[in-house]
Structures are given as C-alpha cells and as structure tokens.
Scaffold this motif. Structure first.
Motif, PDB file in Angstrom:
ATOM      1  N   ASN A 406       0.630  -1.352  -0.364  1.00 17.28           N
ATOM      2  CA  ASN A 406      -0.018  -0.020  -0.093  1.00 17.28           C
ATOM      3  C   ASN A 406       0.737   1.230  -0.011  1.00 17.28           C
ATOM      4  O   ASN A 406       1.249   1.735   1.207  1.00 17.28           O
ATOM      5  CB  ASN A 406      -1.135  -0.113   1.111  1.00 17.28           C
ATOM      6  N   TYR A 407       1.347   2.060  -0.972  1.00 23.48           N
ATOM      7  CA  TYR A 407       1.760   2.825  -1.526  1.00 23.48           C
ATOM      8  C   TYR A 407       0.956   4.386  -1.115  1.00 23.48           C
ATOM      9  O   TYR A 407       0.308   3.988  -1.389  1.00 23.48           O
ATOM     10  CB  TYR A 407       2.978   3.069  -3.141  1.00 23.48           C
ATOM     11  N   MET A 408       2.338   5.027  -0.479  1.00 26.30           N
ATOM     12  CA  MET A 408       1.780   6.601  -0.438  1.00 26.30           C
ATOM     13  C   MET A 408       2.220   7.811  -0.941  1.00 26.30           C
ATOM     14  O   MET A 408       3.274   7.545  -1.404  1.00 26.30           O
ATOM     15  CB  MET A 408       1.040   6.812   1.161  1.00 26.30           C
ATOM     16  N   GLU A 409       1.930   8.407  -0.881  1.00 30.27           N
ATOM     17  CA  GLU A 409       2.061  10.600  -1.749  1.00 30.27           C
ATOM     18  C   GLU A 409       2.582  10.346  -0.374  1.00 30.27           C
ATOM     19  O   GLU A 409       1.796  10.812   0.253  1.00 30.27           O
ATOM     20  CB  GLU A 409       1.372  10.560  -2.581  1.00 30.27           C
ATOM     21  N   THR A 410       3.890  12.092  -0.383  1.00 31.19           N
ATOM     22  CA  THR A 410       4.124  12.728  -0.064  1.00 31.19           C
ATOM     23  C   THR A 410       5.155  13.502  -0.079  1.00 31.19           C
ATOM     24  O   THR A 410       5.464  13.931  -1.938  1.00 31.19           O
ATOM     25  CB  THR A 410       4.452  11.874   1.544  1.00 31.19           C
ATOM     26  N   VAL A 411       5.461  15.116   0.308  1.00 30.61           N
ATOM     27  CA  VAL A 411       6.169  15.548   0.404  1.00 30.61           C
ATOM     28  C   VAL A 411       7.561  15.727   0.329  1.00 30.61           C
ATOM     29  O   VAL A 411       7.341  15.607   1.846  1.00 30.61           O
ATOM     30  CB  VAL A 411       5.818  17.210   0.565  1.00 30.61           C
ATOM     31  N   THR A 412       8.190  16.479  -0.800  1.00 29.13           N
ATOM     32  CA  THR A 412       9.904  16.464  -0.416  1.00 29.13           C
ATOM     33  C   THR A 412      10.049  17.756   0.636  1.00 29.13           C
ATOM     34  O   THR A 412      11.362  17.406   1.196  1.00 29.13           O
ATOM     35  CB  THR A 412      10.480  15.997  -1.051  1.00 29.13           C
ATOM     36  N   GLN A 413       9.677  18.300   0.207  1.00 29.70           N
ATOM     37  CA  GLN A 413       9.888  19.943   1.071  1.00 29.70           C
ATOM     38  C   GLN A 413       8.541  20.705   1.985  1.00 29.70           C
ATOM     39  O   GLN A 413       7.962  20.474   1.012  1.00 29.70           O
ATOM     40  CB  GLN A 413      10.885  20.848   0.752  1.00 29.70           C
ATOM     41  N   GLN A 414       8.745  21.680   2.071  1.00 25.55           N
ATOM     42  CA  GLN A 414       7.601  22.754   2.394  1.00 25.55           C
ATOM     43  C   GLN A 414       6.915  22.806   1.293  1.00 25.55           C
ATOM     44  O   GLN A 414       8.222  23.925   0.613  1.00 25.55           O
ATOM     45  CB  GLN A 414       7.803  23.777   3.324  1.00 25.55           C
ATOM     46  N   ILE A 415       5.648  23.517   0.594  1.00 29.04           N
ATOM     47  CA  ILE A 415       5.344  24.219   0.155  1.00 29.04           C
ATOM     48  C   ILE A 415       3.735  24.289   0.049  1.00 29.04           C
ATOM     49  O   ILE A 415       3.218  24.093   1.727  1.00 29.04           O
ATOM     50  CB  ILE A 415       5.199  22.992  -1.644  1.00 29.04           C
ATOM     51  N   GLU A 416       4.033  25.966  -0.361  1.00 31.79           N
ATOM     52  CA  GLU A 416       2.761  26.449   0.222  1.00 31.79           C
ATOM     53  C   GLU A 416       1.891  26.940  -0.710  1.00 31.79           C
ATOM     54  O   GLU A 416       2.340  26.770  -2.228  1.00 31.79           O
ATOM     55  CB  GLU A 416       3.669  28.574   0.415  1.00 31.79           C
ATOM     56  N   HIS A 417       0.513  27.623  -1.267  1.00 32.58           N
ATOM     57  CA  HIS A 417      -0.104  28.418  -1.962  1.00 32.58           C
ATOM     58  C   HIS A 417      -1.255  29.319  -1.370  1.00 32.58           C
ATOM     59  O   HIS A 417      -1.616  29.154  -0.094  1.00 32.58           O
ATOM     60  CB  HIS A 417      -0.936  27.272  -2.560  1.00 32.58           C
ATOM     61  N   ARG A 418      -1.627  30.211  -1.926  1.00 36.46           N
ATOM     62  CA  ARG A 418      -2.367  31.237  -1.092  1.00 36.46           C
ATOM     63  C   ARG A 418      -3.559  31.563  -2.755  1.00 36.46           C
ATOM     64  O   ARG A 418      -3.353  31.066  -3.795  1.00 36.46           O
ATOM     65  CB  ARG A 418      -1.823  32.241  -1.187  1.00 36.46           C
ATOM     66  N   HIS A 419      -4.786  30.998  -2.172  1.00 34.23           N
ATOM     67  CA  HIS A 419      -5.660  31.432  -2.651  1.00 34.23           C
ATOM     68  C   HIS A 419      -6.714  32.391  -2.328  1.00 34.23           C
ATOM     69  O   HIS A 419      -7.509  31.939  -1.274  1.00 34.23           O
ATOM     70  CB  HIS A 419      -6.864  30.148  -2.955  1.00 34.23           C
ATOM     71  N   THR A 420      -7.393  32.845  -2.906  1.00 29.35           N
ATOM     72  CA  THR A 420      -8.690  34.016  -2.576  1.00 29.35           C
ATOM     73  C   THR A 420     -10.119  33.401  -3.378  1.00 29.35           C
ATOM     74  O   THR A 420      -9.701  33.373  -4.483  1.00 29.35           O
ATOM     75  CB  THR A 420      -7.409  35.171  -3.161  1.00 29.35           C
ATOM     76  N   ASP A 421     -10.946  33.660  -3.419  1.00 35.74           N
ATOM     77  CA  ASP A 421     -12.157  33.554  -4.198  1.00 35.74           C
ATOM     78  C   ASP A 421     -13.395  34.996  -2.683  1.00 35.74           C
ATOM     79  O   ASP A 421     -12.657  35.647  -2.272  1.00 35.74           O
ATOM     80  CB  ASP A 421     -12.715  32.497  -3.675  1.00 35.74           C
TER      81      ASP A 421
END
Length: 618
Positions: A406-421
């Motif tokens: 049962n493989y899973m996914e992950t991040v290798t370093q910090q990632i960011e995103h700003r979303h506005t609505d």
C-alpha cells in the motif's frame, strides 16, 4: 480446510464423545498469515492440546501458537506425537520444551515398546524409574507441598502418593507454572485415550467459565460470537460460545456492541462439515446461530430482558477478562487486483468476495478509480488461498495480478499556496512529517473548522503522482475570511463555497508542485524465531532486503534458539515468510510482520513504481 502445500487455513470444529464427556474441538491454523483465525478461536477455549513432533521437538510455529495461548491465558497440555517412529527422542523433546517454550514440562505417562522397539502402548510412569524422579523434581521446583514431601521422604519419589502428584500437576497447570506432557502416536491411535483422560482430569470444564463471569450475568444468557459468515441462503451465521444460560430458537438477545436487540431464528450444531438443526444449547456449549444479522466476530450478547437491569453494560463487559476482546486483526499488508476470466462472472465474483470479507476481517475489498476490484490481505499465502477458495467452493476462475503493497504519496519539502475567492483568503502549507498526517486549521470558529477539516481530508485521498493517498505530511490551512454574520455563517451555500475553496487550493498546490512530490512505502516490523544454526543465513537474507536489525537474542538457556527483531520496507518482504521456512527447512518462522510506519522511497525506486502504475503493471 487445508491448501495444497498442506497449510491449515480455516479453523475446523468437531465434536467427540469420550467416557461420558463431550469434547468441542477446534483445530486452528499455524501460519503467520492466519493469526487472526487462530486468535478468535483461542478467545473462547477452556484448554488447549499442543501437539509436538516427537522426532523433531519444538518447531518455530509451535512457539507462535504458544505465545498466542499465553496471551489468552489458556491452560494447556502437550501431546508428544510420532513416538512410533525410529527417530523419536523424548529426552530431547522435553529439553526443547523447557528451553524454547520456557515452561516446566511434566511427563504424566510413558511409552511402552516391545523387544523389536515397536510402540505397543503407554503406561503410568513406574514408581521405580528415574522418570518419576524427574517428574517429582520438576514439580518441586514450583510447588512447595511436593518439595516438602520429597525431602520428608529422603528424596524418594516413589513414596509420594500418586494422588498428591496428580493434584500438584493440576494445581500448577492452572497457575501456568507447569505443562503436563503425555505421549503416543496419532497414526496408530496409541496413547490417544490416555491423552483424553488427562484432558478430563487436568483441564478446566467449560462450566467453570460461568464462575468467571460478572455475578449478575451468571444466571442470564451470555455468550461471545467468535466467527461470523454470510450464507447465501441462511444469511448471517454466527459461531458462538455460550458461557451461561440456555439458548433456543426465538431467544431474544441484546448486542452489547451495537446496543440493538436481536432474535435467534435457528440454532445449528456444527460437526466438521456437517451442519444440523439444534433444539437448544446449554452453558459451555458451542453453537451456530442464525437470524442475528447485526452480529459480528467478537460481539458479546446477553439476554434482551437483562439489558435494562444494568447501568453500564460496556463497563461490565470490558472489565471482565472472559468477555473482553483483545483481538486486533490489523490492516491488510498486501494487495492485488482480481477479475473473473470472463466479464459475465465479474458481478458474481464481487458478491463472493464481499461474503468472504464478511467472514474474514483481515481481508478487504475495494474498487479502484478505474473500476478494478482490489483485494487486500495479510500476505501472499492469504491472497492465494482466497483465489483457491473462489475456485474450489464457488466454481469461479479468477485472475490475480498487480501484487503490491500500500504505497502512499508525500512531499519532499515545504510547499505553499495562497487562494482567494469571494469568501476570503486561504493560505495553505504542506510540509513533510515523520509519520502520519496532521491537519491544522487556523483563524476560524469551531463551526467552520467542522466544515473545512473533512474537505481537506477528502482532498488528500488522491495525490497528484498516481492518485494515491497522502501520508507523512503536515497540512496547515490559515484562513482570512471576509466579514460575515457569525450567528448565521456558514449557510448551505457558504459551506459549499468553503468546500470548493479548500479543494481548489489543494488541487492547485499539487499541480504547481508535482516535482516536489514523492512516494512513501510501508515499513514493516518483523520478528523471526528459529534454531540458532540458521541465524546467520536468515540475517543475511534479511540484510539483502534492506532490513535494519534492531536486536538479536538467544531465546533459550542453551542458546539453541534465537529471536530476530527488525524492520524493512514491506515491498521487500513479499516472499520473506516462505524464504525463511525454506532456509531453515521449516524449523524457523516469521512470528510477526506488521506495518508500523511509512518512509520516503529512494528517487530511483519511486520513478520505477510511478512508471509501473502508469503502465498498469501495479
């Protein structure tokens, strides 16, 4: 039920009459892939008979079952089998029992051979033999009464009354300090009658279990479901151990787990593969009940009329060792895709597999994104047995492929995103975490948090690489929402808007940072036991699998047995169990293999797995 390589994979239940006594016998599997099948049977046993090969002594799988018996505190006897063989050796067997099982073995009868060294019978230990002295000295180690008698009679074991020895054996057996050992041959039947007599004499009667129940339950119907199955004609069938009361058709019961009433429609008596209607079942008996559709493995039930008489029924059950469940079937370790050989049979295959997952909680069935049936189990043997059962019991041929963990996914370093609505701004941060998945939501009320946390969790079930769930990451969602009426916010439309905000933000952060994603794989903790002579070969094989050895120890006083504990990527352990048995000629065994964490994969391995998923190989 046995597979072609002669592994017992399902518990078999038979009834036997002997000397005005009824024996309810459960024969359990021994392979590590079927540990749950063993444990759900052991939970309801009053005593156990452990059969040991008299030509080989204690083997690795004996140790596995012994530990399970200790977990459930089941009193046990040992039967030394195959003493009609030329290579029999009682002395070596007794030594291996003492050293490997760490118990005090007490021989309670002795084989009789003719002049040609052929086994012709068994007898009580003669008072003049050294064997009797060994027996008494073993008892004197743990029983002060026997120790005093032994020294009072100047260390002459023959002067101690046999009744005193017999009482001591029973007393210390029930305290878990000694294990009676009887001898014979299952092939010729010699010693079987004597063994049954010892079971009657030393092991507790099923009726003793009544006294171990809470006092308020001792005159009520009370029982435990130890195995449930789904029959196409009879519906839910539950194999049940009744501890107190009398169970009949139309008996009204109360399930302490679901807090719901149920009524028995029929009782069935089980005897091997024969199932017959039963008028009633008395306390101490084992029966199969129909009609209780909400009952599952491990459920405790009582009389429906009793439910209203006690305040906290849960506390009553959980505080009682006889009723409390300590079973944990864990999560599946290995997965494969299954499909029928023709498209017409696929619907029928899914129904068959659904029924099998009902019976076996260690088996899971899911449908993948592209509509494939994905079967999960505890090991390769487990999944292979399922295929054989589908063919042999249901006449369905099916193909199994894409065998994987049962493989899973992950991040290798910090990632960011700003979303506005129109609702405001969301600042989303995802960073690596040592294990698990942590979600933090900031700057919102509890009411809003209750809306966005499920939306975040839902969005993390499908990762950007190959559509697998995320793990080993921390997600922080910080909101700066536009002014709103705190009393009315969020409305239905605003809830939908918040859901959309979260899912859009996560979708974009994945899309913009795909190169910073990787796979993580399950890391399994394993425990192996076996003869010391094979330890080097087993450790070498374990090292090849990228295994990390945590410790190795000598298990027995003489160093003839070893224990290895370590961890390794689960994907490297697919054939580990069978390989260990091959290396040790069947004398070593994997006692434990379970996922304890997830770890990031090497870049090269990750690329290979991703490509295999894309090509449909996994």
């Amino acid at each position: 039920c046995e597979t072609k390589p002669r592994y017992t994979v399902n518990s078999a239940f038979v009834r036997a009459h002997w000397s005005d006594h009824l024996f309810n016998i459960i024969d359990t599997p021994g392979h590590v892939d079927f540990s749950f099948e063993v444990e759900r049977s052991l939970r309801v046993l009053d005593g156990a008979l452990v059969v040991i090969d008299g030509t080989r002594g204690v083997e690795a799988q004996t140790v596995t079952v012994w530990k399970q018996l200790e977990k459930f505190r089941v009193p046990r006897l040992i039967f030394l089998n195959k003493l009609d063989r030329e290579k029999r050796n009682i002395e070596n067997c007794m030594s291996s029992i003492r050293e490997t099982l760490r118990t005090v073995p007490v021989l309670v009868n002795h084989p009789v051979y003719d002049k040609d060294r052929q086994l012709v019978g068994v007898t009580r230990i003669p008072s003049s033999t050294a064997v009797l002295t060994d027996t008494v000295e073993s008892l004197a180690e743990v029983d002060e009464i026997i120790e005093d008698l032994y020294f009072t009679h100047d260390c002459d074991a023959s002067k101690i009354p046999s009744s005193e020895i017999s009482e001591s054996v029973k007393r210390q057996l029930l305290l878990g300090k000694v294990t009676p050992v009887c001898v014979g041959s299952g092939l010729t039947g010699i010693g079987i009658g004597s063994c049954l007599e010892f079971i009657i004499r030393y092991l507790p009667s099923p009726l003793v279990a009544i006294s171990k129940l809470p006092e308020v339950l001792q005159d009520q119907i009370c029982g435990v479901v130890f195995k449930s199955s789904l029959d196409p004609n009879r519906g839910v069938l539950c194999q049940t151990r009744l501890y107190s009361g009398t169970l009949k058709p139309r008996s009204k019961l109360f399930n302490t787990r679901t807090k719901s009433p149920a009524q028995v429609s029929n009782l069935f008596q089980i005897d091997a593969d024969r199932v017959t209607l039963q008028d009633s079942c008395e306390a101490g008996g084992i029966t199969m009940i129909a009609g209780c559709k909400d009952f599952r493995t491990g459920d405790v039930f009582v009389s429906q009329s009793f439910e209203s008489k006690v305040g906290d029924l849960d506390e009553l059950v959980q505080s009682n060792r006889t009723l409390k469940s300590t079973m944990n079937h864990g999560k599946p370790l290995f997965f494969c895709t299954v499909e029928a050989t023709d498209s017409i049979s696929n619907d029928r295959l899914e129904k068959v597999l659904t029924a099998m997952t009902f019976e076996d909680p260690t088996l899971t069935l899911k449908t993948s994104q592209n509509g494939e049936l994905v079967l999960g189990g505890t090991g390769q043997l487990h999944l292979s047995v399922v295929r054989e059962r589908i063919r042999d019991e249901h006449g369905l041929e099916c193909k199994a492929y894409k065998f994987r963990v049962n493989y899973m996914e992950t991040v290798t370093q910090q990632i960011e995103h700003r979303h506005t609505d129109h609702l405001g701004e969301l600042h989303l941060t995802i960073c690596p975490e040592e294990s698990g998945k942590v979600v933090t939501v900031k700057n919102v009320s509890d009411k809003i948090r209750g809306v966005v946390e499920p939306a975040i969790a839902s969005s993390l079930t499908i990762g950007p690489l190959i559509g697998l769930q995320l793990s080993n990451c921390r997600i922080t969602a910080s909101f700066n929402l536009n002014p709103h009426d705190h009393n009315k916010f969020p409305s239905k439309d605003e809830k939908r808007g918040l859901n959309l905000m979260v899912k859009t933000a996560i979708k974009k952060i994945f899309k913009n940072n795909k190169s910073l994603m990787t796979l993580c794989e399950p890391i399994a903790e394993i425990e192996v036991e076996g003869p010391q002579e094979y330890s080097s070969s087993i450790m070498a094989d374990f090292s090849i699998r990228a295994g990390t050895l945590e410790y190795q120890m000598n298990f027995s006083e003489g160093g003839a047995w070893f224990t290895l504990v370590g961890s390794a990527p689960l994907s490297k352990l697919t054939d580990f169990s069978s390989r260990i048995r091959h290396i040790s000629r069947g004398s070593a065994s994997v006692l434990k293999m379970e996922t304890v964490s997830y770890g990031p994969m090497e870049l090269g391995d990750c690329r290979v797995i991703v490509q295999m998923f894309k090509e449909g190989v996994l």
